[in-house]
Design a protein around this motif. Structure first.
Motif, mmCIF file in Angstrom:
data_model
loop_
_atom_site.group_PDB
_atom_site.id
_atom_site.type_symbol
_atom_site.label_atom_id
_atom_site.label_comp_id
_atom_site.label_asym_id
_atom_site.label_seq_id
_atom_site.Cartn_x
_atom_site.Cartn_y
_atom_site.Cartn_z
ATOM 1 N N SER A 797 77.955 137.460 15.456
ATOM 2 C CA SER A 797 78.901 136.710 16.312
ATOM 3 C C SER A 797 78.356 135.356 16.746
ATOM 4 O O SER A 797 79.100 134.490 17.204
ATOM 5 C CB SER A 797 79.245 137.540 17.562
ATOM 6 O OG SER A 797 78.087 137.726 18.355
ATOM 7 N N ASN A 798 77.071 135.147 16.604
ATOM 8 C CA ASN A 798 76.479 133.892 17.069
ATOM 9 C C ASN A 798 75.575 133.305 15.983
ATOM 10 O O ASN A 798 74.371 133.151 16.163
ATOM 11 C CB ASN A 798 75.674 134.169 18.352
ATOM 12 C CG ASN A 798 75.250 132.878 19.030
ATOM 13 O OD1 ASN A 798 75.882 131.831 18.876
ATOM 14 N ND2 ASN A 798 74.162 132.962 19.787
ATOM 15 N N PRO A 799 76.165 132.927 14.836
ATOM 16 C CA PRO A 799 75.353 132.407 13.731
ATOM 17 C C PRO A 799 75.050 130.920 13.881
ATOM 18 O O PRO A 799 75.648 130.230 14.720
ATOM 19 C CB PRO A 799 76.241 132.660 12.522
ATOM 20 C CG PRO A 799 77.627 132.496 13.063
ATOM 21 C CD PRO A 799 77.601 133.008 14.479
ATOM 22 N N ILE A 800 74.127 130.441 13.079
ATOM 23 C CA ILE A 800 73.849 129.003 12.949
ATOM 24 C C ILE A 800 74.619 128.534 11.728
ATOM 25 O O ILE A 800 74.452 129.072 10.634
ATOM 26 C CB ILE A 800 72.347 128.735 12.756
ATOM 27 C CG1 ILE A 800 71.542 129.330 13.915
ATOM 28 C CG2 ILE A 800 72.085 127.237 12.619
ATOM 29 C CD1 ILE A 800 71.842 128.709 15.260
ATOM 30 N N ARG A 801 75.481 127.553 11.897
ATOM 31 C CA ARG A 801 76.303 127.071 10.795
ATOM 32 C C ARG A 801 75.564 125.967 10.043
ATOM 33 O O ARG A 801 75.207 124.934 10.619
ATOM 34 C CB ARG A 801 77.630 126.531 11.340
ATOM 35 C CG ARG A 801 78.618 126.124 10.260
ATOM 36 C CD ARG A 801 79.364 127.301 9.741
ATOM 37 N NE ARG A 801 80.390 126.907 8.766
ATOM 38 C CZ ARG A 801 81.206 127.738 8.172
ATOM 39 N NH1 ARG A 801 81.125 129.026 8.465
ATOM 40 N NH2 ARG A 801 82.098 127.324 7.305
ATOM 41 N N ILE A 802 75.330 126.183 8.773
ATOM 42 C CA ILE A 802 74.678 125.175 7.934
ATOM 43 C C ILE A 802 75.571 124.979 6.723
ATOM 44 O O ILE A 802 75.671 125.849 5.852
ATOM 45 C CB ILE A 802 73.274 125.622 7.502
ATOM 46 C CG1 ILE A 802 72.407 125.894 8.741
ATOM 47 C CG2 ILE A 802 72.621 124.580 6.605
ATOM 48 C CD1 ILE A 802 71.052 126.473 8.420
ATOM 49 N N GLY A 803 76.240 123.832 6.676
ATOM 50 C CA GLY A 803 77.198 123.600 5.604
ATOM 51 C C GLY A 803 78.336 124.602 5.738
ATOM 52 O O GLY A 803 78.940 124.753 6.803
#
Length: 916
Positions: A797-803
């Motif tokens: 639910s709390n990811p790091i968005r990369i691209g």
């Protein structure tokens, strides 16, 4: 040689092999042996008529009887009476070393015998050469010349051979050659004549007067006539058939050919193959070159030759090997990974490979069953135990196919290791290891490794290499007590008189000290203390000096004819020449005596229930607990254990008399057979026989009860498979058996009390409890899945968005839980990349997984992230493009660095790749 002079034989030298030979034919140029000459008996046998195997055997034995020889029964193919070899390789093996060294008289002198033999030195030639066999019968006559007795030597031996072949078989005298040679086997050697008829060696006449030790020939005072006449070869000679297999295995070959849908091969082709094979030394070349040579001689292409002949070679080999297996297993060998069992398994697996290559739909047991029916016409004893033999074969067959299935997994794992090491060719020692440790056929190994691009070269003599490594027995090292003088020093002392045999109920005695060896060894002139031997521990007790000082006897051993007592300490008044009193621990001795007799009873019961293949493979008698190791091809069922135990206790209740007597070795073997040596070889001229009336007889030096009723209750505590082909029966006897029953009853009473149920109601109570546990376990699994789902949802639910990718990085203590969490990614449609790491069993682990929806471009990033982690912690990794596992030994500094920098490094890696 008198015969040669009287008949006009000429001595010549063969221009091809350089050997000297004797012939009546003045025009004969060559020695008459392969490869110097061709077979000339094929299609036109030189004998009076065609003889069957039984006619040749019976004719030979009767011929020798008429010439003063006593016929004796054949020995088993398993050399139970010897420690240096497992299998009988020649008829003289029956009489080594006891008769050849003059230790005992032979069963008759002179004698004649037809002895089944097993030789595995020519394995790769069997089925190919036209003449080699794994199992063959060696007809023989033997004469034992000792300094005190002369029988006959060279002249009569040659005369008998000449008369047998010319008069009994009708071979023209000028077709017989006597080639001079040397022969050794089983530890002896001597000059020899090879008897040759039209290119075929049919007999060897050995004049044995050497003992072979460390490769050197040592002259013996005895001169032994050791002859060997090939039953199957003589039969082949009389038929002139294309190969020896076509005569010996005719019916079986016809049946196998039909089952394999192989059309009959022209006998002219087979005849040519036998002739060319005799001229070509298979053992000095490769099988491929041998086949090329034959194909060229037959004006065939190699493909034509292999399509037509190789299936027949496999059928010939199957016919030979299955006959050998009937004799080996029927005479008591259980296939295993050690000793004689190893050799039996080797043949079985060669047979199974041949069945696969032939595409047969029948089993190996089917072939062996046919073979038993054929063999039993001459040896009916094998028909009586056919079920036993077939059960062993079936078990081995099932085990083989399970091994093949497991082998694919073993090889797949090994390939990864070899690739990391840069190995692209399997070494021979690895090939041998895969066979010895895992039972993997070398050609199966070759096929499997080739799928991975790894080359495997299987030597043509691979099975010969294995057989040679395992054909010799191991001579047991003599056990020595610590702090002993040299054996030769002890030999100077007078023999210790053993009182424990003559007076088994005497537990107190007086004796004189004849030797004191500091710090704790006493040797008496006589003793009632039983020394350790035959799996029975030594007696214990005390030795009391005239002044009343007491020394505890801790151990007793026998070296040669001297018995040595180890005590806790030597008292000050101990000196040589004084009289002392010995007191044996009575209860310990009686317990060990009951245990030893119980061991014999259990072994007899095991053989009656499981079959005659059961032999003692080891034993240890104890006071409270003992064990008996037996040869058996599969784990015992509860039903079998109960039957053995019931029968053993029935023998006890019958109170059968136990007779102990001393017998001449030859007479004992004639009366009881070779089951005498269940406890191993006893190197004595006179054997101490322990006989349980109507049940069992063994050569044994242990202490025994006067009747089976004295043993009391026998209780088998457990049966466990301690190694391949060996099952251990642990048991207690008498009051200790009762104590074990009470112990088990107390356990049952305790469980019954806890479950609040009577003992007879325990099965139902336990089933009710297990049912409740199953329900609770199911409920627990449902809860665990729900909790895991909640935790998974929270993590993503709390990811790091990369691209376009959602990256999740988390430290996870539970490795198994980490696997389950990453597995749940398979059900996510969004693009996620998850990295979980932690500490597992003193090592750092990490798992990298991406969802199926991520494109191939991003899946490549999984490996790149693994490389980044590897640079931090070291170690290695493996897996596929969307899932990688890796790890390295735990180092706190490296783990802290991984924990603090992992997310940043992943972000940099992905952005760097994104920029590209």
């Amino acid at each position: 040689m008198q015969l040669f002079e009287e008949e006009g034989f000429i001595r010549k030298k063969c221009p091809k092999c350089g050997s000297y030979f004797w012939t009546l034919n003045p025009d004969q140029k060559y020695c008459g042996d392969q490869p110097c000459v061709d077979y000339t008996f094929l299609d036109k046998p030189p004998t009076l008529r065609k003889f069957t195997l039984s006619e040749v055997r019976e004719g030979f034995l009767r011929f020798m009887e008429k010439h003063g020889h006593t016929r004796i029964k054949r020995y088993p193919v398993v050399a139970r009476w010897r420690e240096d070899v497992y299998l009988v390789g020649a008829s003289i093996y029956d009489f080594q070393p006891w008769c050849t060294e003059g230790i005992i008289e032979p069963p008759a002198n002179p004698l004649t015998i037809s002895q089944p033999c097993i030789r595995l030195t020519d394995l790769e030639s069997v089925g190919r050469s036209g003449r080699h066999l794994t199992m063959f019968e060696m007809m023989a006559h033997h004469a034992f010349n000792y300094p005190w007795k002369k029988v006959y030597w060279m002249d009569k031996t040659v005369e008998l051979a000449f008369e047998y072949f010319t008069k009994a078989l009708g071979v023209p005298p000028d077709k017989i050659s006597f080639k001079e040679s040397m022969w050794s086997g089983g530890g002896n050697a001597g000059e020899a004549f090879e008897v040759l008829i039209e290119g075929l060696e049919v007999a060897t006449l050995v004049f044995m007067h050497y003992k072979v030790k460390d490769g050197k020939l040592i002259e013996m005072p005895n001169k032994i006539v050791d002859t060997g006449y090939g039953l199957e070869r003589i039969c082949w000679l009389s038929h002139g058939a294309p190969t020896i297999y076509d005569v010996v295995f005719r019916d079986l070959i016809t049946w196998l050919s039909k089952e394999a849908s192989i059309s009959k091969v022209d006998t002219k082709i087979l005849t040519k193959i036998s002739k060319y094979s005799g001229k070509f030394d298979i053992e000095k070349t490769t099988i491929a070159k041998f086949h090329e040579y034959l194909a060229n001689k037959l004006n065939m292409t190699l493909r034509e030759f292999e399509d037509k002949i190789i299936p027949l070679e496999n059928i010939y080999m199957l016919a030979d090997h299955t006959r050998a297996l009937v004799f080996m297993i029927g005479d008591g060998i259980v296939p295993s990974n050690t000793g004689a069992g190893y050799l039996a398994r080797l043949l079985i697996r060669r047979c199974l490979r041949a069945i696969t290559k032939l595409g047969l739909s029948i089993s190996l047991a089917d072939i062996v069953e046919k073979q038993i029916k054929i063999i039993s016409k001459e040896y009916p004893e094998y028909l009586q135990i056919s079920d036993d033999i077939l059960d062993i074969i079936t078990t081995e067959e099932e085990r083989y196919y399970k091994t093949i299935k497991r082998g694919k997994e073993i090889i797949a794992r090994d390939v990864q290791k070899l690739r990391r090491k840069g190995v692209n060719r399997l070494p021979l020692n690895k090939l041998i290891e895969l066979y010895d440790s895992h039972g993997l056929d070398p050609y199966f190994v070759k096929e499997e490794y080739s799928k991975y691009g790894i080359e495997v070269n299987v030597p043509d003599n691979f099975y010969v290499i294995l057989a040679e490594r395992h054909q010799k027995g191991k001579v047991k090292a003599e056990k020595r007590m610590e702090e002993l003088p040299r054996v030769d020093e002890l030999m100077k002392l007078p023999e210790t008189v053993p009182l424990y045999y003559q007076y088994p109920d005497k537990f107190e005695f007086e004796a004189k000290i004849i030797k004191v060896i500091h710090p704790n060894i006493i040797i008496l002139d006589r003793t009632a203390f039983y020394p350790e031997g035959g799996g029975q521990p030594s007696d214990k007790g005390v030795i009391v000096t005239p002044k009343g000082n007491i020394m505890k006897v801790l151990d007793v051993q026998k070296l040669g004819k001297v018995i040595i007592h180890k005590v806790d300490k030597l008292t000050l008044d101990v000196k040589e020449g004084i009289l002392v009193k010995g007191v044996v621990d009575r209860e310990r001795r009686l317990s060990l005596t009951r245990s030893h007799t119980a061991t014999h009873i259990l072994l007899a019961a095991s053989r009656m229930i499981l079959g005659p293949h059961v032999w003692q493979a080891g034993a240890k008698k104890g006071v409270e607990r003992s064990h008996l190791d037996i040869t058996h091809h599969k784990p015992l069922t509860r039903d079998e254990i109960e039957k053995i135990e019931i029968l053993a206790n029935r023998i006890v209740c019958e109170n059968r008399k136990i007779n102990i007597r001393y017998m001449d070795r030859v007479k004992a073997e004639a009366k009881y057979g070779f089951t005498l040596y269940q406890g191993g070889v006893i190197p004595e001229k006179t054997l101490r026989i322990v006989e349980i009336e109507g049940i069992d007889a063994q050569a044994c030096g242990g202490t025994h009860c006067k009747s089976t009723g004295e043993v009391g209750l026998i209780k088998i505590l457990k049966a466990i498979r301690i190694q391949d082909g060996v099952v251990r029966l642990e048991f207690s006897v008498g009051e200790y058996a009762l104590k074990n029953i009470h112990k088990e009853e107390n356990i049952l009473l305790t469980v019954a009390k806890q479950l609040k149920a009577p003992i007879e109601g325990l099965p139902k109570a336990v089933e009710t409890l297990l049912s409740r546990i199953r329900v609770l376990r199911h409920q627990n699994e449902i809860l665990e899945r729900k909790i895991l789902k909640l935790e998974f949802d929270q993590i993503i639910s709390n990811p790091i968005r990369i691209g376009e990718i959602n990256v999740v990085v988390k430290e996870e203590e539970d490795y198994n839980k980490a696997l389950k969490l990453t597995d749940m990614l398979n059900k996510i449609k969004d693009k996620y990349l998850m990295v979980l790491y932690g500490i597992r069993e003193k090592a750092i682990y990490y798992i990298i997984k991406c969802t199926p929806s991520i494109s191939k471009k991003y899946k490549d990033h999984v490996r790149r992230i693994a490389e980044v982690i590897k640079r931090i912690i070291g170690g290695g990794y493996g897996g596929r493009e969307d899932f990688i596992q890796g790890g390295a030994p735990y180092v706190e500094v490296k783990y802290r660095k991984l924990k603090n920098s992992l997310l940043d490094l992943i972000e940099k890696t992905l952005k760097l790749e994104e920029a590209k």
